[in-house]
Design an enzyme around this catalytic site. Structure first.
Site, PDB file in Angstrom:
ATOM      1  N   HIS A 284       0.830  -1.212   0.000  1.00 19.55           N
ATOM      2  CA  HIS A 284       0.000   0.000   0.000  1.00 19.55           C
ATOM      3  C   HIS A 284       0.864   1.261   0.000  1.00 19.55           C
ATOM      4  O   HIS A 284       1.828   1.383   0.752  1.00 19.55           O
ATOM      5  CB  HIS A 284      -1.020   0.004   1.132  1.00 19.55           C
ATOM      6  CG  HIS A 284      -0.481   0.016   2.520  1.00 19.55           C
ATOM      7  ND1 HIS A 284      -0.138   1.179   3.180  1.00 19.55           N
ATOM      8  CD2 HIS A 284      -0.267  -0.992   3.404  1.00 19.55           C
ATOM      9  CE1 HIS A 284       0.269   0.886   4.416  1.00 19.55           C
ATOM     10  NE2 HIS A 284       0.202  -0.420   4.565  1.00 19.55           N
ATOM     11  N   GLU A 330      -4.927   1.900   2.423  1.00 13.13           N
ATOM     12  CA  GLU A 330      -5.035   0.727   3.295  1.00 13.13           C
ATOM     13  C   GLU A 330      -5.176   1.138   4.751  1.00 13.13           C
ATOM     14  O   GLU A 330      -5.925   0.506   5.517  1.00 13.13           O
ATOM     15  CB  GLU A 330      -3.795  -0.164   3.125  1.00 13.13           C
ATOM     16  CG  GLU A 330      -3.859  -1.490   3.870  1.00 13.13           C
ATOM     17  CD  GLU A 330      -3.359  -1.435   5.304  1.00 13.13           C
ATOM     18  OE1 GLU A 330      -3.589  -2.402   6.060  1.00 13.13           O
ATOM     19  OE2 GLU A 330      -2.745  -0.408   5.702  1.00 13.13           O
ATOM     20  N   GLU A 331      -4.493   2.202   5.143  1.00 16.68           N
ATOM     21  CA  GLU A 331      -4.396   2.537   6.558  1.00 16.68           C
ATOM     22  C   GLU A 331      -5.721   2.952   7.189  1.00 16.68           C
ATOM     23  O   GLU A 331      -5.998   2.606   8.328  1.00 16.68           O
ATOM     24  CB  GLU A 331      -3.356   3.647   6.780  1.00 16.68           C
ATOM     25  CG  GLU A 331      -1.917   3.233   6.494  1.00 16.68           C
ATOM     26  CD  GLU A 331      -1.382   2.224   7.497  1.00 16.68           C
ATOM     27  OE1 GLU A 331      -2.136   1.768   8.373  1.00 16.68           O
ATOM     28  OE2 GLU A 331      -0.202   1.869   7.390  1.00 16.68           O
TER      29      GLU A 331
END
Length: 473
Positions: A284, A330-331
């Site tokens: 990511h 993604e985070e």
């Protein structure tokens, strides 16, 4: 006569001549991959630029935009068959001014605490939030105390990561719920704020951020949430044992904005024999904003880019189409992984294998693999090819957050498994920086990923057949 004798021995030992020849060829090709990565790799230089020239890459930020532009240009420079951007709407959250907190130990006496806002939190009121503190060991303990003991207070979640787990991601999974859902649950009992012990196995002064969620809570019921360093969590817990009516103050100015457009970055080498069978490798592109995201997940990004470069540089022509996918968000949302899977489904694309690197740039140990029995057995037949590189971990269960939306049918998911003992020293903290990544470890990881991609592409995973590599004892 000698060659006939060798063939006779191989035949009666159960190892075909073709399998023996394959194993020798594969050993040489994998050696070439490792040599190319260690002697002429580009992953470390790419990571240097991502970390030191761009820095933190939180979704919706200028850094994330720069990272998209940079990695797209670098993939184009590799001479891939296709490079493109896949639009995806992502959340935007900004931290604002540096957070501040203290605990009042006596009238006029305070001690500052190291805190950081959790990603997605609302701000405190302009003058900050000050209230009594109640310590709990997890969400489940809120019910024990009830509203009468929690209302109007700041809930302090202090369940630590368990140090007795050898697999540190198990320790993380055992307490991350208090970070992600702690504010949502505490608000239901009338809490005015949440402080969460950092997800860190080490005792230090660095607070570790991470995503949190309010679920379906109305905006007017949401409360601010922050992480506190492990040293300060220990101090606060000790003080509460002595004096259980402590006041804690914290101030944050973070802000939630409207969604903005960003992109997944994708590059492809089109397969020569089965172009419609797609294999992907990725990490990511976004990161948290406290450090420069070198381990999480700059390392996975550049290792994935390096996979395609190494295949081209070693002269290997893939049978199947191999894509590198650099996922955005993604985070704090998984929008990139979900968008990629959504588009793949709309286009009826046939994805057969996906490999993700999102566990740091440490020494590679092997892979976690989600596959059926036949597929897993075939991958295990290649294990000895990795033995010279000290790669020994081939276990069921693996993948990654961004590739999991592709799961289904005969799709095989794999995740690179580096040594994880130091990972949470840096995870989501200000010390996740380029200088914490070892060049050689990073390059070994890229070569290990490339070797698995090479074997899966060459032999496929649909069945156990004569192409399976058999290694003699």
């Amino acid at each position: 006569m000698r060659s006939f004798y060798i063939a006779f021995i191989l035949l009666f030992s159960g190892i075909s001549i073709s399998a023996q020849t394959n194993s020798i060829d594969d050993s040489l090709n994998i050696r070439k991959i490792y040599d190319m990565s260690l002697l002429n790799g580009k992953s470390y230089a790419w990571l240097d630029h991502l970390s030191n020239e761009i820095g933190g890459r939180l979704s919706g930020s200028h850094g994330a935009e720069q990272a998209v532009e940079y990695t797209k240009a670098e993939l184009e420079n590799l001479g891939l068959d296709k490079v493109w951007l896949q639009p995806v709407m992502v959340p935007k959250w900004t931290r604002g001014e540096r957070e501040f907190a203290y605990v009042q130990t006596a009238p006029g006496e305070t001690r500052n605490l190291n805190i950081t806002a959790l990603g997605g939190s609302i701000a405190t009121p302009a003058g900050g939030t000050k209230a009594k503190v109640i310590e709990v060991q997890g969400i489940e303990q809120l019910k024990e105390y009830g509203r009468e003991n929690i209302e109007g207070k700041i809930v302090f979640y202090n369940r630590p990561m368990r140090a007795d787990h050898i697999q540190t991601f198990e320790a993380y999974g055992g307490c991350v719920d208090q970070r992600y859902s702690g504010a949502e649950e505490a608000a239901k009992y009338g809490a005015v704020g949440v402080i969460v012990r950092s997800m860190n196995l080490r005792m230090d002064d660095l607070p570790h951020t991470g995503a949190m969620s309010y679920g379906d809570l109305p905006n007017d019921q949401r409360i601010p949430a922050a992480a506190v360093s492990t040293n300060d969590a220990q101090y606060l817990s000790g003080m509460l044992k002595i004096q259980n009516d402590l006041d804690l103050y914290f101030k944050m100015s973070c802000e939630i904005h409207e969604d903005v457009q960003s992109y997944n970055v994708i590059g492809e080498i089109t397969g020569s024999k089965y172009p419609n069978e797609i294999m992907i490798v990725g990490g990511h592109l976004d990161s948290w904003d406290l450090g420069d995201g070198a381990h999480d997940d700059g390392a996975g990004v550049v290792q994935s880019m390096e996979v395609l470069r190494l295949l081209k540089e070693t002269g290997y022509e893939p049978k199947r189409s191999i894509r590198v996918v650099l996922f955005m968000n993604e985070e704090n949302g998984l929008r990139g992984g979900n968008k990629y899977a959504e588009v793949a489904k709309l286009k009826s694309e046939d994805h057969v294998f996906a490999l993700e690197s999102d566990a740091g740039g440490f020494t590679p140990r092997g892979f976690g693999i989600t596959a059926n029995d036949t597929q897993f057995k075939k991958i295990l037949s290649w294990k000895r090819l990795f033995k010279p590189y000290l790669i020994h971990y081939f276990e069921r269960g693996g993948g990654g957050a961004d590739i999991n939306p592709l799961k289904g049918g005969d799709m095989v998911l794999a995740g690179l498994r580096p040594d994880s003992q130091r990972y949470f020293d840096y995870h989501h903290a200000a010390n996740d920086t380029f200088d914490k990544v070892n060049k050689r470890e990073l390059e070994l990881g890229a070569a290990t990923m490339t070797s698995l991609i090479y074997l899966v592409d060459k032999y496929g995973l649909d069945n156990i057949n004569n192409e399976t590599v058999e290694m003699p004892d």
